[in-house]
Design a protein around this motif. Structure first.
Motif, PDB file in Angstrom:
ATOM      1  N   VAL A 182       0.851  -1.189   0.000  1.00 25.28           N
ATOM      2  CA  VAL A 182       0.000   0.000   0.000  1.00 25.28           C
ATOM      3  C   VAL A 182       0.889   1.242   0.000  1.00 25.28           C
ATOM      4  O   VAL A 182       1.806   1.364   0.815  1.00 25.28           O
ATOM      5  N   LYS A 183       0.605   2.155  -0.928  1.00 22.51           N
ATOM      6  CA  LYS A 183       1.402   3.387  -1.036  1.00 22.51           C
ATOM      7  C   LYS A 183       0.508   4.617  -0.941  1.00 22.51           C
ATOM      8  O   LYS A 183      -0.660   4.587  -1.344  1.00 22.51           O
ATOM      9  N   ASN A 184       1.078   5.696  -0.417  1.00 22.48           N
ATOM     10  CA  ASN A 184       0.413   7.010  -0.359  1.00 22.48           C
ATOM     11  C   ASN A 184      -0.921   6.973   0.376  1.00 22.48           C
ATOM     12  O   ASN A 184      -1.870   7.674   0.010  1.00 22.48           O
ATOM     13  N   ALA A 185      -1.001   6.149   1.416  1.00 22.12           N
ATOM     14  CA  ALA A 185      -2.230   6.055   2.207  1.00 22.12           C
ATOM     15  C   ALA A 185      -1.986   6.637   3.596  1.00 22.12           C
ATOM     16  O   ALA A 185      -0.867   6.563   4.122  1.00 22.12           O
ATOM     17  N   ASP A 186      -3.030   7.222   4.190  1.00 24.43           N
ATOM     18  CA  ASP A 186      -2.895   7.670   5.567  1.00 24.43           C
ATOM     19  C   ASP A 186      -2.882   6.450   6.481  1.00 24.43           C
ATOM     20  O   ASP A 186      -3.205   5.332   6.064  1.00 24.43           O
ATOM     21  N   GLU A 187      -2.502   6.648   7.721  1.00 25.45           N
ATOM     22  CA  GLU A 187      -2.301   5.526   8.649  1.00 25.45           C
ATOM     23  C   GLU A 187      -3.574   4.707   8.840  1.00 25.45           C
ATOM     24  O   GLU A 187      -3.527   3.481   8.840  1.00 25.45           O
ATOM     25  N   ILE A 228      -1.248  -1.121  -4.318  1.00 28.27           N
ATOM     26  CA  ILE A 228      -2.408  -0.251  -4.123  1.00 28.27           C
ATOM     27  C   ILE A 228      -1.918   1.169  -3.890  1.00 28.27           C
ATOM     28  O   ILE A 228      -1.237   1.446  -2.899  1.00 28.27           O
ATOM     29  N   ASP A 229      -2.254   2.058  -4.807  1.00 31.26           N
ATOM     30  CA  ASP A 229      -1.856   3.467  -4.701  1.00 31.26           C
ATOM     31  C   ASP A 229      -3.072   4.278  -4.263  1.00 31.26           C
ATOM     32  O   ASP A 229      -4.075   4.373  -4.980  1.00 31.26           O
ATOM     33  N   CYS A 230      -2.981   4.859  -3.078  1.00 32.41           N
ATOM     34  CA  CYS A 230      -4.112   5.598  -2.503  1.00 32.41           C
ATOM     35  C   CYS A 230      -3.974   7.111  -2.663  1.00 32.41           C
ATOM     36  O   CYS A 230      -4.587   7.884  -1.905  1.00 32.41           O
ATOM     37  N   SER A 231      -3.192   7.564  -3.622  1.00 31.30           N
ATOM     38  CA  SER A 231      -2.989   8.999  -3.797  1.00 31.30           C
ATOM     39  C   SER A 231      -4.212   9.677  -4.403  1.00 31.30           C
ATOM     40  O   SER A 231      -4.428  10.872  -4.208  1.00 31.30           O
ATOM     41  N   ALA A 232      -5.054   8.919  -5.132  1.00 29.71           N
ATOM     42  CA  ALA A 232      -6.268   9.481  -5.732  1.00 29.71           C
ATOM     43  C   ALA A 232      -7.469   9.222  -4.821  1.00 29.71           C
ATOM     44  O   ALA A 232      -7.357   8.561  -3.790  1.00 29.71           O
ATOM     45  N   ALA A 233      -8.622   9.759  -5.233  1.00 31.85           N
ATOM     46  CA  ALA A 233      -9.838   9.594  -4.431  1.00 31.85           C
ATOM     47  C   ALA A 233     -10.202   8.127  -4.276  1.00 31.85           C
ATOM     48  O   ALA A 233     -10.613   7.680  -3.194  1.00 31.85           O
ATOM     49  N   GLN A 234     -10.051   7.353  -5.368  1.00 32.71           N
ATOM     50  CA  GLN A 234     -10.264   5.912  -5.301  1.00 32.71           C
ATOM     51  C   GLN A 234      -8.937   5.217  -5.566  1.00 32.71           C
ATOM     52  O   GLN A 234      -8.168   5.647  -6.429  1.00 32.71           O
ATOM     53  N   PRO A 235      -8.610   4.168  -4.824  1.00 33.51           N
ATOM     54  CA  PRO A 235      -7.319   3.487  -4.982  1.00 33.51           C
ATOM     55  C   PRO A 235      -7.087   3.013  -6.412  1.00 33.51           C
ATOM     56  O   PRO A 235      -8.014   2.555  -7.085  1.00 33.51           O
ATOM     57  N   GLN A 236      -5.851   3.136  -6.857  1.00 36.65           N
ATOM     58  CA  GLN A 236      -5.442   2.606  -8.151  1.00 36.65           C
ATOM     59  C   GLN A 236      -4.687   1.309  -7.911  1.00 36.65           C
ATOM     60  O   GLN A 236      -3.754   1.274  -7.115  1.00 36.65           O
ATOM     61  N   LEU A 237      -5.083   0.237  -8.592  1.00 32.94           N
ATOM     62  CA  LEU A 237      -4.500  -1.078  -8.369  1.00 32.94           C
ATOM     63  C   LEU A 237      -3.612  -1.484  -9.540  1.00 32.94           C
ATOM     64  O   LEU A 237      -3.978  -1.277 -10.709  1.00 32.94           O
ATOM     65  N   HIS A 238      -2.452  -2.044  -9.225  1.00 34.94           N
ATOM     66  CA  HIS A 238      -1.531  -2.548 -10.240  1.00 34.94           C
ATOM     67  C   HIS A 238      -1.247  -4.020  -9.957  1.00 34.94           C
ATOM     68  O   HIS A 238      -1.150  -4.437  -8.802  1.00 34.94           O
ATOM     69  N   ASN A 239      -1.091  -4.798 -11.011  1.00 31.30           N
ATOM     70  CA  ASN A 239      -0.895  -6.254 -10.908  1.00 31.30           C
ATOM     71  C   ASN A 239      -2.085  -6.903 -10.200  1.00 31.30           C
ATOM     72  O   ASN A 239      -1.936  -7.871  -9.449  1.00 31.30           O
ATOM     73  N   ALA A 240      -3.265  -6.368 -10.430  1.00 37.65           N
ATOM     74  CA  ALA A 240      -4.460  -6.879  -9.755  1.00 37.65           C
ATOM     75  C   ALA A 240      -4.939  -8.169 -10.404  1.00 37.65           C
ATOM     76  O   ALA A 240      -4.944  -8.302 -11.630  1.00 37.65           O
ATOM     77  N   GLY A 241      -5.327  -9.110  -9.577  1.00 44.49           N
ATOM     78  CA  GLY A 241      -5.915 -10.356 -10.051  1.00 44.49           C
ATOM     79  C   GLY A 241      -7.373 -10.410  -9.642  1.00 44.49           C
ATOM     80  O   GLY A 241      -7.810  -9.692  -8.748  1.00 44.49           O
ATOM     81  N   SER A 242      -8.131 -11.264 -10.292  1.00 48.20           N
ATOM     82  CA  SER A 242      -9.533 -11.452  -9.913  1.00 48.20           C
ATOM     83  C   SER A 242     -10.044 -12.738 -10.553  1.00 48.20           C
ATOM     84  O   SER A 242      -9.359 -13.351 -11.373  1.00 48.20           O
ATOM     85  N   ASN A 243     -11.210 -13.157 -10.169  1.00 44.39           N
ATOM     86  CA  ASN A 243     -11.880 -14.286 -10.815  1.00 44.39           C
ATOM     87  C   ASN A 243     -13.385 -14.119 -10.615  1.00 44.39           C
ATOM     88  O   ASN A 243     -13.838 -13.205  -9.913  1.00 44.39           O
ATOM     89  N   ARG A 244     -14.142 -15.005 -11.205  1.00 44.23           N
ATOM     90  CA  ARG A 244     -15.600 -14.873 -11.159  1.00 44.23           C
ATOM     91  C   ARG A 244     -16.133 -15.003  -9.740  1.00 44.23           C
ATOM     92  O   ARG A 244     -17.082 -14.314  -9.349  1.00 44.23           O
ATOM     93  N   PHE A 245     -15.512 -15.866  -8.943  1.00 42.71           N
ATOM     94  CA  PHE A 245     -15.917 -16.065  -7.550  1.00 42.71           C
ATOM     95  C   PHE A 245     -15.816 -14.754  -6.772  1.00 42.71           C
ATOM     96  O   PHE A 245     -16.764 -14.338  -6.085  1.00 42.71           O
TER      97      PHE A 245
END
Length: 340
Positions: A182-187, A228-245
């Motif tokens: 996690v980057k650029n996020a408050d505590e 996870i980059d939290c510098s914007a209003a909504q987090p920006q995700l890199h190398n994100a994975g997902s599946n239907r479940f």
């Protein structure tokens, strides 16, 4: 003989207690935000529990309590802890003289039980922060007690509201033991994400050796770490994975966000993990059958293809069956099928 003692409680109210080894004890209120009548009723409830020896050190319990407040019946989390007394230890005196406390947090129902582990950790933090001399009670302990709901109950809800439709990737990372940076996020946000990942993982539900091996395997694949980059209003995700479940369960969280009930989010999370464990157990059963039956091998393949989380389940069973030649062969064939 009664012994002089003090205790603590907070949230929507509470009472404190010292609990010597005999049934003789006194209750001294340290902090509360309950009306006087309700505080007396809560004190009576805690006294009965202490008399029965029903309060265990550092292990909280949840019960329904009738109080003279508008809600009438409320859920009460209560936990006893003993403050470490370094001075007594240094003088080799018995630690039986160390002060003991009971902390109580009141909510709308017994749903606090779904957050019992989080509240146990919160009480442990309170124990660390509690000043032995109680000189800084108002400036230190009281605010800590009053923020219990925001700090212990609401992190899952805040993460759902922050990530929205990107929550699927966070669920996928938790389920697959993928490292998360996690980057650029408050505590508080960083802590919230960490707590969500811990709550969503299958830690304690799969074999400890499997969990360790999965963590090592995923950590070695550094390029797959979720950023996870939290510098914007909504987090920006890199190398994100997902599946239907994970996508389907993300939708359940998003749909539940309209009501804004943190206990509902926790229940959805528990159901998410329960379904994942059921799928893992079903796959293991199919693999055992497939060791001797080619048709069962095909059933394994169909299950992996249709369950929506075949990528993760295959990794988990591969680690668990690493030392079992027959099962390992089945997993190898399934990996080839899934690649094709």
């Amino acid at each position: 003989a009664f012994r002089s003692a003090q205790g603590a409680a907070g949230g929507d109210g509470g009472a404190g207690a010292h609990t010597p080894s005999t049934e003789d004890f006194s209750l001294t209120l340290l902090d509360t935000d309950l009306p006087a009548e309700a505080e007396t009723e809560l004190r009576g409830f805690i006294t009965k529990r202490l008399t029965k020896g029903a309060l265990f050190e550092g292990m909280g319990s949840v019960a329904s309590v009738g109080l003279s407040i508008p809600e009438s019946k409320v859920g009460c989390y209560y936990c006893r802890f003993q403050q470490d007394n370094l001075l007594e230890m240094a003088t080799l005196e018995s630690d039986a003289n160390a002060p003991e406390y009971v902390v109580c947090f009141l909510g709308g129902s017994e749903k606090e039980d779904t957050f019992r582990l989080e509240l146990d950790k919160y009480v442990q933090s309170l124990k660390i922060n509690l000043d032995l001399e109680q000189k800084n009670l108002e400036s230190c302990v009281s605010p800590y007690l009053r923020s219990w709901f925001e700090d212990a109950i609401c992190p899952i809800q805040r993460v759902v509201q922050l990530f929205q439709d990107k929550l699927a990737s966070l669920l996928h990372a938790a389920l697959s033991y993928t490292p998360v940076e996690v980057k650029n996020a408050d505590e508080r946000t960083e802590k919230d994400i960490s707590r969500f990942l811990a709550a969503a993982s299958l830690q304690g539900l799969v074999q400890e050796g499997t969990m360790t091996s999965l963590c090592i395997a995923m950590s070695e694949e550094q390029h797959k770490a979720l950023l996870i980059d939290c510098s914007a209003a909504q987090p920006q995700l890199h190398n994100a994975g997902s599946n239907r479940f994970c996508e389907d369960w993300m939708q359940a969280f998003v749909n539940g966000a309209e009501g804004g009930n943190p206990f509902l989010f926790r229940q959805i999370l528990e159901n998410f993990k329960l379904k994942a464990i059921q799928d893992i157990n079903n796959l293991k059963r199919f693999i055992r059958q497939a060791e001797m039956n080619h048709y069962a091998l095909f059933k394994c393949y169909l299950f992996l293809k249709n369950c929506g989380s075949g990528d993760i389940l295959l990794k988990i069973v591969k680690v668990e069956h690493a030392e079992m030649p027959e099962a390992r062969n089945v997993v190898t064939v399934l990996e080839e099928f899934m690649r094709e």
